[in-house]
Motif scaffolding. Structure first.
Motif, PDB file in Angstrom:
ATOM      1  N   ARG A  62      36.311  29.866  35.462  1.00 15.32           N
ATOM      2  CA  ARG A  62      36.038  30.699  34.289  1.00 15.32           C
ATOM      3  C   ARG A  62      37.107  30.388  33.250  1.00 15.32           C
ATOM      4  NH1 ARG A  62      33.214  35.764  36.025  1.00 15.32           N
ATOM      5  NH2 ARG A  62      31.535  34.908  37.289  1.00 15.32           N
ATOM      6  N   PRO A  63      36.855  30.686  31.984  1.00 11.57           N
ATOM      7  CA  PRO A  63      37.872  30.426  30.959  1.00 11.57           C
ATOM      8  C   PRO A  63      39.194  31.140  31.233  1.00 11.57           C
ATOM      9  CG  PRO A  63      35.761  30.922  29.930  1.00 11.57           C
ATOM     10  CD  PRO A  63      35.600  31.164  31.406  1.00 11.57           C
ATOM     11  N   ASP A  64      39.115  32.285  31.922  1.00 10.40           N
ATOM     12  CA  ASP A  64      40.324  33.063  32.190  1.00 10.40           C
ATOM     13  C   ASP A  64      40.814  32.913  33.629  1.00 10.40           C
ATOM     14  OD1 ASP A  64      38.189  34.377  33.325  1.00 10.40           O
ATOM     15  OD2 ASP A  64      38.834  36.374  32.693  1.00 10.40           O
ATOM     16  N   GLY A  65      40.318  31.924  34.367  1.00 12.72           N
ATOM     17  CA  GLY A  65      40.767  31.707  35.745  1.00 12.72           C
ATOM     18  C   GLY A  65      39.628  31.271  36.639  1.00 12.72           C
ATOM     19  N   LYS A  66      39.416  32.027  37.710  1.00  9.84           N
ATOM     20  CA  LYS A  66      38.371  31.679  38.671  1.00  9.84           C
ATOM     21  C   LYS A  66      37.781  32.944  39.272  1.00  9.84           C
ATOM     22  CE  LYS A  66      41.326  31.352  42.732  1.00  9.84           C
ATOM     23  NZ  LYS A  66      42.589  31.543  42.052  1.00  9.84           N
ATOM     24  N   VAL A  67      36.624  32.730  39.913  1.00 13.41           N
ATOM     25  CA  VAL A  67      35.954  33.759  40.690  1.00 13.41           C
ATOM     26  C   VAL A  67      35.625  33.155  42.052  1.00 13.41           C
ATOM     27  CG1 VAL A  67      33.828  35.123  40.915  1.00 13.41           C
ATOM     28  CG2 VAL A  67      34.980  34.962  38.715  1.00 13.41           C
ATOM     29  N   VAL A  68      35.867  33.916  43.094  1.00  9.67           N
ATOM     30  CA  VAL A  68      35.441  33.559  44.435  1.00  9.67           C
ATOM     31  C   VAL A  68      34.427  34.620  44.843  1.00  9.67           C
ATOM     32  CG1 VAL A  68      36.145  33.105  46.813  1.00  9.67           C
ATOM     33  CG2 VAL A  68      37.710  32.580  44.936  1.00  9.67           C
ATOM     34  N   TRP A  69      33.237  34.191  45.285  1.00  8.98           N
ATOM     35  CA  TRP A  69      32.164  35.122  45.553  1.00  8.98           C
ATOM     36  C   TRP A  69      31.588  34.901  46.950  1.00  8.98           C
ATOM     37  CZ3 TRP A  69      27.675  32.712  46.798  1.00  8.98           C
ATOM     38  CH2 TRP A  69      27.521  31.400  46.352  1.00  8.98           C
ATOM     39  N   MET A  80      29.648  40.074  46.421  1.00  9.35           N
ATOM     40  CA  MET A  80      31.013  40.520  46.166  1.00  9.35           C
ATOM     41  C   MET A  80      31.741  39.371  45.505  1.00  9.35           C
ATOM     42  SD  MET A  80      31.882  42.512  49.711  1.00  9.35           S
ATOM     43  CE  MET A  80      31.293  41.191  50.756  1.00  9.35           C
ATOM     44  N   GLU A  81      32.643  39.706  44.595  1.00  7.16           N
ATOM     45  CA  GLU A  81      33.429  38.664  43.941  1.00  7.16           C
ATOM     46  C   GLU A  81      34.805  39.186  43.577  1.00  7.16           C
ATOM     47  OE1 GLU A  81      30.577  37.526  40.933  1.00  7.16           O
ATOM     48  OE2 GLU A  81      31.213  39.155  39.641  1.00  7.16           O
ATOM     49  N   THR A  82      35.751  38.271  43.615  1.00 13.44           N
ATOM     50  CA  THR A  82      37.093  38.571  43.126  1.00 13.44           C
ATOM     51  C   THR A  82      37.419  37.544  42.068  1.00 13.44           C
ATOM     52  OG1 THR A  82      38.124  37.222  44.843  1.00 13.44           O
ATOM     53  CG2 THR A  82      37.981  39.575  45.258  1.00 13.44           C
ATOM     54  N   GLY A  83      38.169  37.985  41.090  1.00 12.21           N
ATOM     55  CA  GLY A  83      38.607  37.084  40.043  1.00 12.21           C
ATOM     56  C   GLY A  83      40.090  37.245  39.814  1.00 12.21           C
ATOM     57  N   ASP A  84      40.694  36.168  39.375  1.00  8.38           N
ATOM     58  CA  ASP A  84      42.106  36.208  38.994  1.00  8.38           C
ATOM     59  C   ASP A  84      42.340  35.140  37.940  1.00  8.38           C
ATOM     60  OD1 ASP A  84      43.583  33.724  40.213  1.00  8.38           O
ATOM     61  OD2 ASP A  84      42.359  34.465  41.868  1.00  8.38           O
ATOM     62  N   GLY A  85      43.558  35.085  37.425  1.00  6.76           N
ATOM     63  CA  GLY A  85      43.875  34.214  36.312  1.00  6.76           C
ATOM     64  C   GLY A  85      44.258  32.791  36.664  1.00  6.76           C
ATOM     65  N   SER A  86      44.233  32.422  37.925  1.00  6.08           N
ATOM     66  CA  SER A  86      44.584  31.061  38.333  1.00  6.08           C
ATOM     67  C   SER A  86      43.353  30.167  38.317  1.00  6.08           C
ATOM     68  CB  SER A  86      45.181  31.062  39.747  1.00  6.08           C
ATOM     69  OG  SER A  86      45.340  29.740  40.218  1.00  6.08           O
TER      70      SER A  86
END
Length: 131
Positions: free
Chosen positions: A119-126, A79-85
């Motif tokens: 990530r270039p557009d923020g981060k991912v937490v998995w 599972m992963e969530t991503g956002d722009g921060s």
């Protein structure tokens, strides 16, 4: 944001609103997909809690668009969530009377592994979990 894949690939990615109601949406999604994939009930129960914590953190502490992804990985899931921060989450010390800031402790306790990625557009937490 990553692209949604078909059910044949056993991967789903959904965009979310930056709203606490997104947690309920993801809990329902995880419950439904893991049942469809034939995952054991104890994994489903724990995965719902981990997904809720991942999304709650992204909604509360992240920035920009938020998304959630769920993939089947052999006998487990990712599972992963991503956002722009670009700011990565951090574990916080909590005491018995503290009512908040336990999300990553819960994620760590219930998952096989968890981590973060810039990530270039923020981060991912998995988080990964095994059946």
């Amino acid at each position: 944001m990553p692209e949604a894949a078909s059910s044949e690939t056993m991967r789903t990615v959904v965009p979310l609103q930056r709203d606490p109601g997104s947690c309920a949406e993801v809990r329902a999604l995880v419950t439904s997909l893991l049942a469809d994939w034939g995952m054991p009930e104890d994994l489903v129960r724990d995965a719902v809690l981990v997904a809720n914590e991942l999304v709650a953190n992204a909604v509360e502490h992240g920035a920009g668009p938020v998304w959630f992804g769920l993939s089947r990985t052999g006998n487990g899931i990712r599972m992963e969530t991503g956002d722009g921060s670009a700011e990565l989450p951090r574990l916080r010390s909590t005491g018995p009377a503290d009512e908040r800031h336990r999300g990553l402790v819960i994620v760590g306790a219930l998952s096989s592994a968890w981590g973060t990625e810039h990530r270039p557009d923020g981060k991912v937490v998995w988080a990964t979990m095994s059946a």
